[in-house]
Design a protein around this motif. Sequence first.
Motif, PDB file in Angstrom:
ATOM      1  N   ARG A 264      53.081 -34.229  91.454  1.00 23.73           N
ATOM      2  CA  ARG A 264      54.359 -34.648  92.006  1.00 23.73           C
ATOM      3  C   ARG A 264      54.649 -33.999  93.360  1.00 23.73           C
ATOM      4  O   ARG A 264      55.148 -34.648  94.291  1.00 23.73           O
ATOM      5  CB  ARG A 264      55.483 -34.321  91.010  1.00 23.73           C
ATOM      6  N   GLU A 265      54.330 -32.722  93.499  1.00 27.05           N
ATOM      7  CA  GLU A 265      54.587 -32.040  94.773  1.00 27.05           C
ATOM      8  C   GLU A 265      53.777 -32.669  95.896  1.00 27.05           C
ATOM      9  O   GLU A 265      54.283 -32.851  97.018  1.00 27.05           O
ATOM     10  CB  GLU A 265      54.254 -30.547  94.646  1.00 27.05           C
ATOM     11  N   ASP A 268      55.359 -36.102  96.772  1.00 27.47           N
ATOM     12  CA  ASP A 268      56.588 -35.932  97.541  1.00 27.47           C
ATOM     13  C   ASP A 268      56.264 -35.569  98.994  1.00 27.47           C
ATOM     14  O   ASP A 268      56.911 -36.072  99.930  1.00 27.47           O
ATOM     15  CB  ASP A 268      57.462 -34.850  96.914  1.00 27.47           C
ATOM     16  N   SER A 269      55.279 -34.714  99.183  1.00 28.18           N
ATOM     17  CA  SER A 269      54.884 -34.328 100.544  1.00 28.18           C
ATOM     18  C   SER A 269      54.327 -35.522 101.311  1.00 28.18           C
ATOM     19  O   SER A 269      54.633 -35.713 102.498  1.00 28.18           O
ATOM     20  CB  SER A 269      53.833 -33.216 100.494  1.00 28.18           C
TER      21      SER A 269
END
Length: 445
Positions: A264-265, A268-269
């Motif tokens: 997820r990180e 998102d980035s």
Amino acid sequence: MNAPSRRPSRILHYLGEVGRRYFPAAPDFPLAMDIPALSWPRDGDCALADVALPPWAEHLGVDGGNLLVPEALAGAGEQEHRWRSTDWLSAIAWYLHGEAERQYERRHGPVHSYSVRLTGIDPRIWQRAWVNRIALFLRAWALRESGGGGLGPAPEGRLHLSHDVDAIRKTVAIRGKRTAFHLFNAVRHAGRLRGGKAWGALADAARFAWSSADYAGLARICELEKAQGLRSRIHVFAGLPGGWRNPVTWLIDPGYDIAAPASRELVDSLRVLQAEGWEIGLHPSAASYRSAAELAMQRERLEGVLGGPVTACRQHWLMFSWADSWKAQEQAGFREDSTLGFNDRPGFRAGAALLFRPWDDRAGRALDLAVLPFVFMDSQFYDYRPMTGSERPLALAGWVKEVVETGGECSCIWHSHVFGPDYGWDDGFRTLLSLLPRKAGEDGG
């Protein structure tokens, strides 16, 4: 003068690709030049010849003013006048069609992207942007004989930055692959009686096998690019995760699942970067290089995560077939590929730094897919040919210089996980940024 009908369709197509860049106001002009049409080299004939350029064009050649072409297309006569009887137009098409490699693949199967497997092919093919140099020579010749003007401006060189996200954390597979690579280097150095380097490689293997590491280098890369007004393309893996893969793909393919909560990180980035001008492309699994269905599935998987279209790709591990890969990518909905380059060496595969559409011999047409070759990647300056801190900038500068001086266009690769103590390759990336050609206020990515 030569009528266009004397040239086969694929030659006319490749001349059009070159003409749009080097003769932008008159892309068909080379067809009107007094250039003979010689027979295409026979299958298996990959012999090359140096053709000396006239004194007024010597600066466009290499090694004293020569250009390298297939021997069958180099004209007869005295060396100083051979340039007039050389079929430069077919030589351009021969290079861009990857004819030498296509012949090798028909006999032996795909070598994917390992130049060392291309036995019998003269490696000088890859050392220069020959297509671009021939185009510059034809342009100079045309301007000289026409009195100048009417061709449009000469192109400026452009090197596109790109990154492959092969890892977002250190996995068992990565530990095994990289440790094995260090051990291989230790054995190689020992065999050449380089005791100090052998012990150093063994120490590197032990350190890599047991250390933890931060592989979140993408943010640092983009910070450096943003500070210089640059934007790059980021290729992301979107194949099915571990349980769906066999032992070979488990070892070779990236170990993350783009659709899993653990990613997820990263997602998102990527969305933030995409909104700020970075382009996101697909890094398809190694086994997908000739499967349109598999490529389409992975493209749709990445599009579903990002919420937008994905039209560019580069095959993971640079798995590639001249006969099948581009056709499969086109069928899967891609519009640009940047797989064309080598794993084991820098170089201009197909002898060109040029964005072009490949010709499909079976269909008798140009593919609706553009190919942006890459000229080098990070590991070639650290692993395949280890260099000192003073040698590496010179090597990088040499390849960038060839792109700039020939008005070429191609890409280069710096992987996102090589920042940090496990690799420490960020120094090379910073050097690369300092070498990139760009105008003030212009996006140079």
